[in-house]
Design an enzyme around this catalytic site. Structure first.
Site, PDB file in Angstrom:
ATOM      1  N   PRO A 141      18.494  35.814  92.592  1.00 25.99           N
ATOM      2  CA  PRO A 141      19.054  34.803  91.694  1.00 25.99           C
ATOM      3  C   PRO A 141      20.573  34.810  91.700  1.00 25.99           C
ATOM      4  CG  PRO A 141      17.426  36.158  90.587  1.00 25.99           C
ATOM      5  CD  PRO A 141      17.752  36.837  91.859  1.00 25.99           C
ATOM      6  N   LYS A 184      26.020  35.896  86.615  1.00 24.84           N
ATOM      7  CA  LYS A 184      24.579  36.071  86.846  1.00 24.84           C
ATOM      8  C   LYS A 184      23.936  36.932  85.774  1.00 24.84           C
ATOM      9  CE  LYS A 184      25.822  36.038  91.727  1.00 24.84           C
ATOM     10  NZ  LYS A 184      25.830  36.785  92.993  1.00 24.84           N
TER      11      LYS A 184
END
Length: 296
Positions: free
Chosen positions: A2, A57
């Site tokens: 991700p 993130k």
DNA sequence: GAGAGTGTTGTAAC
DNA sequence: GGTTACAACACTCT
């Protein structure tokens, strides 16, 4: 896996379901996931999430106590919201191949939780639950006080895709270094949010090779790269990120950006722009893809 | 079956 | 201080 667009998609998909709900149970399934906060359970019971934020993130779950739960998905972390009515059976793995629904399609059926890769489960008083899956165990869930959170947030550079990453800052930062662009753009302290996929894609959009040294870029190239970085992140967020194998949002949906990839994991295939075969090399220790004809 | 490769990042060494 | 190599882990692919 991700990167910023994927984490932002998880945040958006999770937000409506968890804010304001009281945590009634905490079940760690693997000690490594809560290695930074071994007493997580006692700290969370009775608390509720007041928001769901993100920096780069990192997902930040502010709690009613004033502390925050922070989580990094690293390579294979996933959050799944369980409404308590999941269809059981089927036994399909959550490795992504079975998650085919796009944003506007019917929701995919999630497997029963917890399963082999579920590392932490939070139960809410209304019978719903939040599950953290992480096959490779690189991810973590950590409880931090406001004073602990501040330096963590401040450690990140300006966020890609936002006005905080100004043209002047970007140009000065990139052209002031001799490291390859790949290494510079991946450095979260310099600018936050890009990962391996979007660095390669941004470099292709800007027509510069990711192994070029930052200090060799002309002003025009730096300008193009800045614009490309900003736009690629915005475009990816708009379609829910990129799914190869492990990424899905909190409801199990895949990201749509995989259909827009120009170079990443396309080595050996013709460039959509010129027909030259995309090549793959290693740069800054990472698999790196580019078109040898389009990118200089 | 063995070995290489994998989307992140912190750390240590140069 | 900047840059690079590597480890953390469990899985898939060759």
């Amino acid at each position: 896996m991700p990167e910023l667009p994927e984490v932002e998609t998880v945040r958006r998909s999770l937000l409506p379901y968890i804010v304001g709900k009281e945590i009634s149970s905490v079940t760690p399934h693997h000690p490594k996931t809560i290695r930074h906060s071994p007493h997580l359970t006692e700290a969370l019971i009775g608390q509720s999430f007041t928001a769901l934020d993100r920096i780069a993130k990192l997902l930040i779950f502010p709690l009613s106590s004033g502390d925050s739960l922070i989580t990094h998905l690293k390579m294979t972390g996933q959050f799944f919201y369980d409404n308590g009515q999941s269809v059981t059976g089927g036994g399909h793995s959550m490795t992504g191949e079975n998650i085919t629904a796009q944003t506007k399609s019917p929701l995919p059926t999630l497997p029963p939780f917890p399963h082999r890769h579920t590392r932490l489960s939070l139960g809410f008083t209304d019978g719903t639950a939040l599950h953290f899956n992480d096959m490779r165990l690189f991810g973590y869930v950590r409880l931090v006080s406001p004073s602990q959170l501040t330096p963590i947030v401040q450690g990140y550079g300006p966020e890609v895709g936002t006005p905080a990453l100004t043209h002047d800052y970007f140009t000065t930062t990139v052209r002031g270094r001799r490291a390859p662009l790949k290494g510079i753009l991946l450095n979260q302290k310099l600018m936050a949010g890009l990962g391996n996929i979007y660095v390669d894609e941004a470099c292709h959009r800007a027509r510069v090779r990711p192994d070029r040294r930052g200090q060799t870029l002309t002003l025009a190239e730096a300008h193009a790269l800045h614009a490309a970085c900003q736009q690629v992140i915005r475009d990816a967020i708009a379609v829910g990120g990129t799914t190869f194998q492990y990424y899905a949002d909190a409801l199990g949906r895949s990201g749509g950006y995989v259909d827009q990839l120009q170079v990443f994991r396309r080595d050996g295939s013709p460039c959509f722009a010129c027909g030259q075969l995309i090549v793959k090399t290693k740069c800054a220790g990472r698999g790196t893809h580019f078109c040898p004809a389009c990118q200089q």
